[in-house]
Scaffold this motif. Structure first.
Motif, PDB file in Angstrom:
ATOM      1  N   ASN A 292       0.843  -1.201   0.000  1.00 44.65           N
ATOM      2  CA  ASN A 292       0.000   0.000   0.000  1.00 44.65           C
ATOM      3  C   ASN A 292       0.880   1.254   0.000  1.00 44.65           C
ATOM      4  O   ASN A 292       2.110   1.183   0.060  1.00 44.65           O
ATOM      5  N   GLN A 293       0.242   2.415  -0.040  1.00 42.78           N
ATOM      6  CA  GLN A 293       0.970   3.671  -0.157  1.00 42.78           C
ATOM      7  C   GLN A 293       1.856   3.941   1.056  1.00 42.78           C
ATOM      8  O   GLN A 293       2.969   4.466   0.930  1.00 42.78           O
ATOM      9  N   GLU A 294       1.370   3.544   2.231  1.00 44.44           N
ATOM     10  CA  GLU A 294       2.167   3.743   3.446  1.00 44.44           C
ATOM     11  C   GLU A 294       3.493   2.983   3.346  1.00 44.44           C
ATOM     12  O   GLU A 294       4.556   3.495   3.695  1.00 44.44           O
TER      13      GLU A 294
ATOM     14  N   PHE B 236       5.003   1.978   0.489  1.00 39.92           N
ATOM     15  CA  PHE B 236       5.831   2.583  -0.558  1.00 39.92           C
ATOM     16  C   PHE B 236       6.535   3.841  -0.056  1.00 39.92           C
ATOM     17  O   PHE B 236       7.718   4.069  -0.338  1.00 39.92           O
ATOM     18  N   ASP B 237       5.812   4.659   0.716  1.00 40.37           N
ATOM     19  CA  ASP B 237       6.397   5.910   1.222  1.00 40.37           C
ATOM     20  C   ASP B 237       7.514   5.637   2.223  1.00 40.37           C
ATOM     21  O   ASP B 237       8.521   6.366   2.267  1.00 40.37           O
TER      22      ASP B 237
ATOM     23  N   GLU C  47       7.927   9.926   0.300  1.00 41.80           N
ATOM     24  CA  GLU C  47       6.514  10.214   0.005  1.00 41.80           C
ATOM     25  C   GLU C  47       6.279  10.470  -1.480  1.00 41.80           C
ATOM     26  O   GLU C  47       6.914  11.332  -2.085  1.00 41.80           O
ATOM     27  N   GLY C  48       5.360   9.709  -2.053  1.00 46.12           N
ATOM     28  CA  GLY C  48       4.910   9.941  -3.428  1.00 46.12           C
ATOM     29  C   GLY C  48       5.855   9.461  -4.515  1.00 46.12           C
ATOM     30  O   GLY C  48       5.521   9.566  -5.700  1.00 46.12           O
ATOM     31  N   THR C  49       7.025   8.929  -4.171  1.00 49.30           N
ATOM     32  CA  THR C  49       7.976   8.485  -5.207  1.00 49.30           C
ATOM     33  C   THR C  49       7.426   7.297  -5.984  1.00 49.30           C
ATOM     34  O   THR C  49       7.570   7.213  -7.211  1.00 49.30           O
ATOM     35  N   VAL C  50       6.803   6.356  -5.261  1.00 50.95           N
ATOM     36  CA  VAL C  50       6.165   5.192  -5.880  1.00 50.95           C
ATOM     37  C   VAL C  50       4.706   5.169  -5.460  1.00 50.95           C
ATOM     38  O   VAL C  50       4.388   5.358  -4.284  1.00 50.95           O
ATOM     39  N   THR C  51       3.810   4.907  -6.421  1.00 49.81           N
ATOM     40  CA  THR C  51       2.380   4.978  -6.113  1.00 49.81           C
ATOM     41  C   THR C  51       1.625   3.683  -6.399  1.00 49.81           C
ATOM     42  O   THR C  51       0.428   3.605  -6.112  1.00 49.81           O
ATOM     43  N   ASP C  52       2.306   2.688  -6.979  1.00 45.31           N
ATOM     44  CA  ASP C  52       1.594   1.436  -7.248  1.00 45.31           C
ATOM     45  C   ASP C  52       2.572   0.259  -7.235  1.00 45.31           C
ATOM     46  O   ASP C  52       3.790   0.440  -7.153  1.00 45.31           O
TER      47      ASP C  52
END
Length: 449
Positions: A263-265, A267-268, A273-278
């Protein structure tokens, strides 16, 4: 003072140093006066001891020390002024026929044997061809790395039933030959990683166990090696190696490290933060990281190929007999057998050092302090990334690098690594490199050859 050099072979020479009283008398007198100013002797106030008294008591030892200092300085300066490229260090030649009075009237003569570096040219051209492998990550390696990272950021749970990859916390009790508990035998609680058990039959017997279940196991098949058995049972490795008994295993708990959700948490935490989103972006990042590690392996192989090829191409002699005597003189514990076994490797590495130094000199390659710091930072960053892909803040990494280089051994090793890297980079600008893609498993097989 008189200094002469006599060649005793193509790569050997003897330097003779003759010292007259005029060369050392003033230094000895000054040393005696300095000692008198600092001496604290019964019956004299500090700094008021007569120089004659110091000379009478310590004159000979002061003379020996000053002559030795003069010799060392003279020999070092002579080697520098004559631009002699020596290997090892000068060896004093002992002459039992010479006897000195050490009474400030002696004319001394000391002989030093030198091992000289050979003169040669480094011959590298585009005709020298090497394969530069580009190693590709296979699916199995990627999945293994992804699983490990997800576990690193996962959470510990206690499932009812053990599965492959779980960890058993168990009590181990030694059994006798009849299968009953051995009175006074070995017992201890230990963790058992199921993912490290290689025997499939043993693994099958442990998968599916629950808390308080009891089974009998051959201890030699449960742990990966003697050291692990010794640690689990709290015994010596010698005793562990000879241990043939079965053990009663009672499960106290089943531990499982659950993999983190994609999940986004997650990945961050890994990439910022926001570098990878999927998940696709996550897998791409991991592939880049894995193949970056493979690049280091490929570069190491290329460097080794270059090393072996250039050593074979540049054949020159060394002052071998001198170097053997020097190694013995500077390593008191070195036996003749150890010297015989290790000399060829020593000579091979020394030849490469001479080639390396020649390349650096011929191409005016500089090794700056900032290069060494950058190398230390890269090394530490790689170590931290083994545990987490998240990079350390730059200021923190720089601080760790400075602390790391304060250790002299670390600093010297890192300097040599930078020196080697710059040498190979220079070589690669000259030779011909043919790039070739290769799967990781095939590269591993190739690298074993």
């Amino acid at each position: 003072m008189n200094i002469t050099q006599e060649k005793t072979g193509n790569l050997n020479a003897v330097v003779k140093i003759k010292i007259a009283p005029a060369d050392y008398s003033a230094k000895v007198e000054k040393a005696i006066k300095d000692q008198a100013k600092k001496a604290q002797l019964p019956g004299f106030r500090k700094g008021m001891v007569p120089a004659a008294h110091i000379k009478k008591m310590y004159g000979k030892s002061i003379l020996v020390e000053e002559v030795n200092n003069l010799l060392n300085d003279t020999l070092s300066n002579y080697i520098t002024e004559q631009k002699l490229e020596i290997l090892g260090q000068p060896l004093p030649q002992m002459d039992d026929a010479r006897e000195f009075k050490w009474d400030n009237t002696d004319e001394f003569e000391f002989d030093y044997e030198l091992g000289l570096a050979p003169a040669f040219d480094v011959n590298i051209s585009p005709k020298d061809k090497f394969t530069q492998y580009v190693v590709k990550a296979d699916q199995e390696t990627l999945e293994s790395r992804i699983k490990n990272i997800r576990r690193s950021y996962g959470k510990m749970t206690n499932p009812e039933v053990a599965a492959e990859g779980d960890v058993l916390y168990a009590e181990l009790v030694q059994l006798g030959t009849d299968g009953s508990v051995f009175e006074g035998g070995i017992s201890n609680t230990a963790t058992i990683r199921l993912d490290l058990i290689k025997d499939k039959k043993v693994l099958k017997s442990l998968v599916g166990l629950k808390k308080d279940d009891v089974v009998t196991v051959d201890i030699q098949t449960v742990f990966e090696d003697t050291a692990a058995i010794a640690k689990a049972l709290n015994i010596s490795e010698e005793d562990a190696a000879d241990l043939k008994s079965n053990f009663q295993l009672t499960v106290k708990n089943v531990n499982r490290l659950e993999e983190s959700d994609l999940n986004q948490e997650f990945f961050d935490k890994l990439f910022g933060e926001g570098t990878v989103t999927d998940e696709a972006g996550f897998r791409t990042k991991i592939q880049e990281e894995v193949e970056s590690m493979f690049t280091q392996d490929a570069e190491r192989k290329l460097s080794n190929d270059i090393y072996e090829a250039l050593l074979e191409k540049h054949s020159f002699d060394l002052p071998d007999e001198f170097l053997r005597r020097w190694l013995k003189a500077t390593n008191e514990k070195l036996t003749d057998e150890e010297l015989a076994e290790g000399y060829d490797d020593f000579a091979k590495n020394l030849k490469w050092t001479l080639i390396e130094n020649k390349i650096i000199k011929d191409n005016s390659i500089e090794i700056k302090y900032e290069d060494v710091v950058a190398a230390a930072k890269a090394k530490l960053d790689a170590q931290f990334r083994m545990y987490s892909p998240s990079p350390l803040p730059e200021d923190q990494l720089a601080q760790y690098a400075v602390q790391f280089l304060q250790d002299k051994e670390n600093a010297n090793r890192t300097f040599e690594e930078v020196k080697a890297a710059k040498t190979f980079e220079q070589i690669k600008t000259i030779v011909t490199l043919d790039q070739k893609d290769i799967d990781y498993d095939k590269f591993v097989e190739l690298d074993k050859k």
